[in-house]
Design a protein around this motif. Structure first.
Motif, PDB file in Angstrom:
ATOM      1  N   ARG A  88       0.833  -1.209   0.000  1.00  0.00           N
ATOM      2  CA  ARG A  88       0.000   0.000   0.000  1.00  0.00           C
ATOM      3  C   ARG A  88       0.863   1.253   0.000  1.00  0.00           C
ATOM      4  O   ARG A  88       0.516   2.263  -0.632  1.00  0.00           O
ATOM      5  CB  ARG A  88      -0.950  -0.001   1.204  1.00  0.00           C
ATOM      6  N   ALA A  89       2.015   1.200   0.688  1.00  0.00           N
ATOM      7  CA  ALA A  89       2.940   2.334   0.647  1.00  0.00           C
ATOM      8  C   ALA A  89       3.394   2.605  -0.781  1.00  0.00           C
ATOM      9  O   ALA A  89       3.500   3.763  -1.205  1.00  0.00           O
ATOM     10  CB  ALA A  89       4.147   2.065   1.555  1.00  0.00           C
ATOM     11  N   TYR A  90       3.647   1.539  -1.538  1.00  0.00           N
ATOM     12  CA  TYR A  90       4.050   1.699  -2.936  1.00  0.00           C
ATOM     13  C   TYR A  90       2.946   2.384  -3.727  1.00  0.00           C
ATOM     14  O   TYR A  90       3.218   3.265  -4.561  1.00  0.00           O
ATOM     15  CB  TYR A  90       4.353   0.335  -3.548  1.00  0.00           C
ATOM     16  N   VAL A  91       1.688   2.012  -3.480  1.00  0.00           N
ATOM     17  CA  VAL A  91       0.572   2.650  -4.190  1.00  0.00           C
ATOM     18  C   VAL A  91       0.503   4.131  -3.838  1.00  0.00           C
ATOM     19  O   VAL A  91       0.334   4.992  -4.714  1.00  0.00           O
ATOM     20  CB  VAL A  91      -0.766   1.946  -3.867  1.00  0.00           C
ATOM     21  N   HIS A  92       0.641   4.454  -2.554  1.00  0.00           N
ATOM     22  CA  HIS A  92       0.653   5.862  -2.151  1.00  0.00           C
ATOM     23  C   HIS A  92       1.792   6.619  -2.848  1.00  0.00           C
ATOM     24  O   HIS A  92       1.614   7.771  -3.276  1.00  0.00           O
ATOM     25  CB  HIS A  92       0.804   5.977  -0.636  1.00  0.00           C
ATOM     26  N   TYR A  93       2.940   5.962  -2.943  1.00  0.00           N
ATOM     27  CA  TYR A  93       4.076   6.579  -3.637  1.00  0.00           C
ATOM     28  C   TYR A  93       3.715   6.879  -5.095  1.00  0.00           C
ATOM     29  O   TYR A  93       3.997   7.962  -5.606  1.00  0.00           O
ATOM     30  CB  TYR A  93       5.289   5.653  -3.560  1.00  0.00           C
ATOM     31  N   GLU A  94       3.095   5.923  -5.760  1.00  0.00           N
ATOM     32  CA  GLU A  94       2.707   6.127  -7.158  1.00  0.00           C
ATOM     33  C   GLU A  94       1.699   7.260  -7.297  1.00  0.00           C
ATOM     34  O   GLU A  94       1.672   7.952  -8.325  1.00  0.00           O
ATOM     35  CB  GLU A  94       2.126   4.827  -7.731  1.00  0.00           C
ATOM     36  N   LEU A  95       0.882   7.455  -6.273  1.00  0.00           N
ATOM     37  CA  LEU A  95      -0.090   8.554  -6.291  1.00  0.00           C
ATOM     38  C   LEU A  95       0.526   9.880  -5.858  1.00  0.00           C
ATOM     39  O   LEU A  95      -0.163  10.910  -5.863  1.00  0.00           O
ATOM     40  CB  LEU A  95      -1.272   8.206  -5.379  1.00  0.00           C
ATOM     41  N   GLY A  96       1.809   9.857  -5.479  1.00  0.00           N
ATOM     42  CA  GLY A  96       2.491  11.082  -5.071  1.00  0.00           C
ATOM     43  C   GLY A  96       2.261  11.480  -3.628  1.00  0.00           C
ATOM     44  O   GLY A  96       2.604  12.596  -3.229  1.00  0.00           O
ATOM     45  N   ASP A  97       1.680  10.582  -2.821  1.00  0.00           N
ATOM     46  CA  ASP A  97       1.398  10.881  -1.419  1.00  0.00           C
ATOM     47  C   ASP A  97       2.504  10.287  -0.549  1.00  0.00           C
ATOM     48  O   ASP A  97       2.371   9.193   0.006  1.00  0.00           O
ATOM     49  CB  ASP A  97       0.033  10.311  -1.035  1.00  0.00           C
ATOM     50  N   MET A  98       3.606  11.016  -0.436  1.00  0.00           N
ATOM     51  CA  MET A  98       4.773  10.513   0.287  1.00  0.00           C
ATOM     52  C   MET A  98       4.500  10.378   1.787  1.00  0.00           C
ATOM     53  O   MET A  98       5.015   9.464   2.447  1.00  0.00           O
ATOM     54  CB  MET A  98       5.980  11.422   0.059  1.00  0.00           C
ATOM     55  N   ASP A  99       3.688  11.297   2.333  1.00  0.00           N
ATOM     56  CA  ASP A  99       3.385  11.224   3.760  1.00  0.00           C
ATOM     57  C   ASP A  99       2.640   9.925   4.085  1.00  0.00           C
ATOM     58  O   ASP A  99       2.932   9.259   5.087  1.00  0.00           O
ATOM     59  CB  ASP A  99       2.543  12.427   4.180  1.00  0.00           C
ATOM     60  N   ALA A 100       1.687   9.564   3.238  1.00  0.00           N
ATOM     61  CA  ALA A 100       0.937   8.320   3.469  1.00  0.00           C
ATOM     62  C   ALA A 100       1.841   7.108   3.291  1.00  0.00           C
ATOM     63  O   ALA A 100       1.710   6.120   4.030  1.00  0.00           O
ATOM     64  CB  ALA A 100      -0.253   8.241   2.518  1.00  0.00           C
ATOM     65  N   ALA A 101       2.755   7.162   2.321  1.00  0.00           N
ATOM     66  CA  ALA A 101       3.681   6.052   2.116  1.00  0.00           C
ATOM     67  C   ALA A 101       4.568   5.856   3.343  1.00  0.00           C
ATOM     68  O   ALA A 101       4.741   4.727   3.824  1.00  0.00           O
ATOM     69  CB  ALA A 101       4.527   6.310   0.875  1.00  0.00           C
ATOM     70  N   LEU A 102       5.125   6.954   3.868  1.00  0.00           N
ATOM     71  CA  LEU A 102       5.957   6.860   5.065  1.00  0.00           C
ATOM     72  C   LEU A 102       5.142   6.382   6.272  1.00  0.00           C
ATOM     73  O   LEU A 102       5.630   5.579   7.078  1.00  0.00           O
ATOM     74  CB  LEU A 102       6.583   8.222   5.374  1.00  0.00           C
TER      75      LEU A 102
END
Length: 218
Positions: free
Chosen positions: A143-157
């Protein structure tokens, strides 16, 4: 014994004999297909699953195993169809939700991927789905990878931090957070996490994987 140790070459004769003696039991077919899959024998794995489905009404373990063969072959449409077959029979099957989430991720359907991965995170325990397809990952990583792809770095971290709390000392969490810090240009944080991932790594293969990333930071 052979199957749980992934000694598939030794297990093949026993599993082949088991499907001959118990053709209407789906589990020997599933184990034989899985061994072919893990050995990289994709055509043989598909044939095994198809033969097993012809002999069994209970197709859940066979559809499930076949889906991962299709996924590794890059045939996302076929993989998705099998995961959804499983979920029509067992709506709360954690591995099928996880697998469907990976298919959606590969297809760029990120909101759908997040929905499936979140379901697994909130409703399933790792023991219910890890073996043998998710040994080197976790739904929070994916899911962190998906957030990264969406540009949401805070959610990925946030997902990777949550994984560290949920599974303390998990090398994969440090590895992926280190990669994310690397992408963000936070070199010191990336190095610290990758060094910890190396320290926690379970085998030399993982250590070599981490070392490549550390060398790239130089």
């Amino acid at each position: 014994f052979h199957y749980t140790r992934l000694e598939c070459e030794d297990a093949f004769p026993y599993l082949t004999r088991s499907v001959e003696l118990m053709p209407q039991d789906p589990w020997p077919w599933e184990m034989l297909g899985q061994c072919h899959h893990l050995m990289g024998h994709y055509d043989e794995a598909l044939t095994t699953y198809e033969q097993g489905l012809l002999a069994n009404r209970d197709g859940v373990p066979l559809y499930y195993g076949r889906a991962f063969v299709y996924l590794d072959m890059g045939e996302s449409e076929a993989a998705l169809a099998d995961f959804e077959r499983v979920l029509r029979i067992e709506p709360d099957h954690p591995g099928a939700h996880y697998g469907r989430g990976l298919v959606h991720t590969a297809d760029g359907l990120y909101e759908e991927a997040i929905a499936d991965l979140t379901w697994v995170i909130e409703n399933a325990h790792e023991d219910e789905y890890v073996w043998p397809y998710f040994m080197d990952t976790h739904p929070l990583v994916d899911r962190a990878y998906v957030h990264y792809e969406l540009g949401d770095m805070d959610a990925a971290l946030a997902d990777l931090n949550a994984l560290m709390e949920r599974v303390p000392g998990f090398h994969i969490a440090y590895y992926h957070r280190g990669l994310l810090y690397k992408e963000l240009g936070q070199t010191d944080e990336a190095r610290a996490d990758l060094e910890e991932a190396w320290r926690l790594a379970p085998d030399p293969e993982w250590q070599a994987k981490v070392e490549e990333e550390l060398e790239d930071l130089e």
